[in-house]
Scaffold this motif. Structure first.
Motif, PDB file in Angstrom:
ATOM      1  N   VAL A 102    -109.692   8.311 -78.664  1.00  0.00           N
ATOM      2  CA  VAL A 102    -109.538   9.556 -78.454  1.00  0.00           C
ATOM      3  C   VAL A 102    -109.953  10.541 -79.749  1.00  0.00           C
ATOM      4  N   LEU A 103    -110.962  11.320 -79.417  1.00  0.00           N
ATOM      5  CA  LEU A 103    -111.347  12.437 -80.538  1.00  0.00           C
ATOM      6  C   LEU A 103    -111.011  13.601 -80.159  1.00  0.00           C
ATOM      7  N   GLY A 104    -111.182  14.585 -81.237  1.00  0.00           N
ATOM      8  CA  GLY A 104    -110.885  15.942 -81.199  1.00  0.00           C
ATOM      9  C   GLY A 104    -112.131  16.800 -81.414  1.00  0.00           C
ATOM     10  N   ASN A 105    -112.481  17.554 -80.898  1.00  0.00           N
ATOM     11  CA  ASN A 105    -113.592  18.486 -81.059  1.00  0.00           C
ATOM     12  C   ASN A 105    -113.782  19.777 -80.148  1.00  0.00           C
ATOM     13  N   SER A 106    -114.101  20.683 -80.876  1.00  0.00           N
ATOM     14  CA  SER A 106    -113.994  22.121 -80.261  1.00  0.00           C
ATOM     15  C   SER A 106    -115.507  22.387 -79.676  1.00  0.00           C
ATOM     16  N   GLY A 107    -116.411  22.536 -80.406  1.00  0.00           N
ATOM     17  CA  GLY A 107    -117.570  23.243 -79.985  1.00  0.00           C
ATOM     18  C   GLY A 107    -118.861  22.293 -79.286  1.00  0.00           C
ATOM     19  N   GLY A 108    -118.496  20.950 -79.553  1.00  0.00           N
ATOM     20  CA  GLY A 108    -119.657  19.853 -78.834  1.00  0.00           C
ATOM     21  C   GLY A 108    -120.900  20.043 -79.780  1.00  0.00           C
TER      22      GLY A 108
END
Length: 403
Positions: A102-108
């Protein structure tokens, strides 16, 4: 419910290409923020950032892989490789069926997006590469991590702006804690340092042209960074059975929503997240020795966060150490909580508190011990990591020293 520990950590960011380099920079109070280097930077008003300089992807990936990996995915895979190596874990057939990511990312894939908009609108091309969509989608990094190590359990991406990594790590913790998975790879990444990425943030008028100075009265805005932080979250007995070294224990978390404003933070929402994490971890306020602050260097965040901490901890707030490592590596947006968790581990494991550098003038509205300018040696049993995002989305993690 299962105890959850961290057995591996990896990173690449403006301070270093791995965890030892990053922690050394934090101990020295060294800044990774410098002049940006990419196409058309001269057209920007903001020209500084926590950029990973001298990075050559050809040294880590094949041409075929690079056709599918945006810069944020590359960073993720590099950090994941380090974390797994340190953990010493081997994903055999049985374990790989339940382990996940499970990863966090905002802008791709902002770099991919930027390059292809330029190709179509500026260069007048009518076709783009067939892999543009799988390269820029937010879940690309999580998917490639799961494929690289054959992880066939839960795998997904959380996108909650600047709280993405903390939300992702909270979800990974819950999956191990609840027995759904014995091992989860988790953390986050971001790479928005391209012309379009910085230009978009310029429009918010929250960016500094000369440096990040959290909690200092002369602060004038945030500075973007890039990179990744990845961790192996593992069930305690599983780690113990294979003789793994434990870096820290994840004790609990809380997530709240301000439900009030899309950009202005709320003291109440932040305070509920902090107190909720303490409650979930069964930790008394006076047990906390260090907080890695969200600490963006904007007046709105810094004052609100300090007020929330003061409300939750009362008289103990004066005895707390709280620093913002964004002053050194910049704001990694969706990846920021992951890299900042390294400072919490360093405090618990090594007894070293990362400083808030560039602290010039005390602000009476931020009258806490922000560990100004120089690292400090101190024994810490419990640390918190704060993340407060645009949209009013808050996530706080509580960690204990491995014992």
């Amino acid at each position: 419910m299962k105890r959850v520990v961290i057995t591996g950590a990896g990173t690449i960011n403006a301070l270093g290409r791995d965890v030892p380099q990053t922690l050394e920079a934090m101990r020295e109070g060294r800044s990774g923020i410098s002049e940006l280097e990419f196409r058309d930077v001269e057209r920007l008003a903001i020209r500084i950032g926590g950029q990973v300089k001298g990075y050559d992807p050809d040294g880590d990936f094949t041409r075929q892989q690079l056709a599918l990996y945006d810069r944020f995915t590359q960073f993720t895979l590099i950090a994941a490789r380090q974390a797994i190596a340190q953990s010493g874990i081997e994903f055999n057939e049985e374990l790989s069926l339940r382990a996940g990511v499970v990863l966090g990312n905002s802008g791709g894939g902002m770099t991919t997006l930027d390059e292809n908009y330029r190709s179509v609108y500026e260069d007048g091309k009518n076709r783009v590469h067939p892999f543009v969509v799988p390269k820029l989608m937010n879940n690309a990094a999580a998917s490639h991590v799961s494929m690289a190590w054959g992880l066939r359990g839960p795998a997904f991406t959380v996108s909650t702006a600047c709280a993405s990594s903390n939300h992702a790590m909270a979800q990974a913790f819950q999956m191990v804690h609840g027995g759904l998975a014995p091992v989860m790879l988790t953390g986050g990444s971001e790479s928005m340092l391209c012309f379009g990425g910085v230009k978009a943030w310029e429009g918010l008028r929250v960016m500094s042209k000369d440096g990040c100075r959290p909690f200092s009265a002369n602060r004038n805005g945030m500075v973007q960074g890039e990179g990744a932080g990845i961790f192996v979250f593992e069930e305690y007995e599983h780690a113990r059975a294979r003789g793994a070294e434990i870096l820290a224990e994840v004790a609990g978390y809380a997530m709240t929503s301000d439900a009030s404003d899309i950009v202005m933070p709320s003291k109440e929402g932040a305070a509920r997240a902090i107190s909720g994490a303490l409650r979930d971890a069964r930790i008394a306020p006076e047990e906390v020795g260090y907080i890695n602050a969200h600490g963006t260097g904007t007046a709105a965040n810094d004052k609100t966060e300090c007020a929330a901490v003061a409300d939750v901890f009362g008289r103990h707030a004066d005895k707390l150490m709280m620093s913002s490592t964004k002053s050194m590596h910049g704001h990694l947006i969706g990846g920021t909580g992951a890299v900042e968790l390294l400072a919490c581990i360093m405090a618990l494991r090594d007894g070293v508190i990362a400083p808030t550098i560039n602290y010039d003038e005390p602000d009476p509205e931020c009258a806490l011990d922000v560990v100004p300018n120089e690292a400090r040696e101190a024994h810490v049993d419990v640390a918190l990591s704060n993340a407060f995002a645009f949209g009013g989305l808050n996530a706080v993690l509580a960690l204990r020293r491995a014992g």
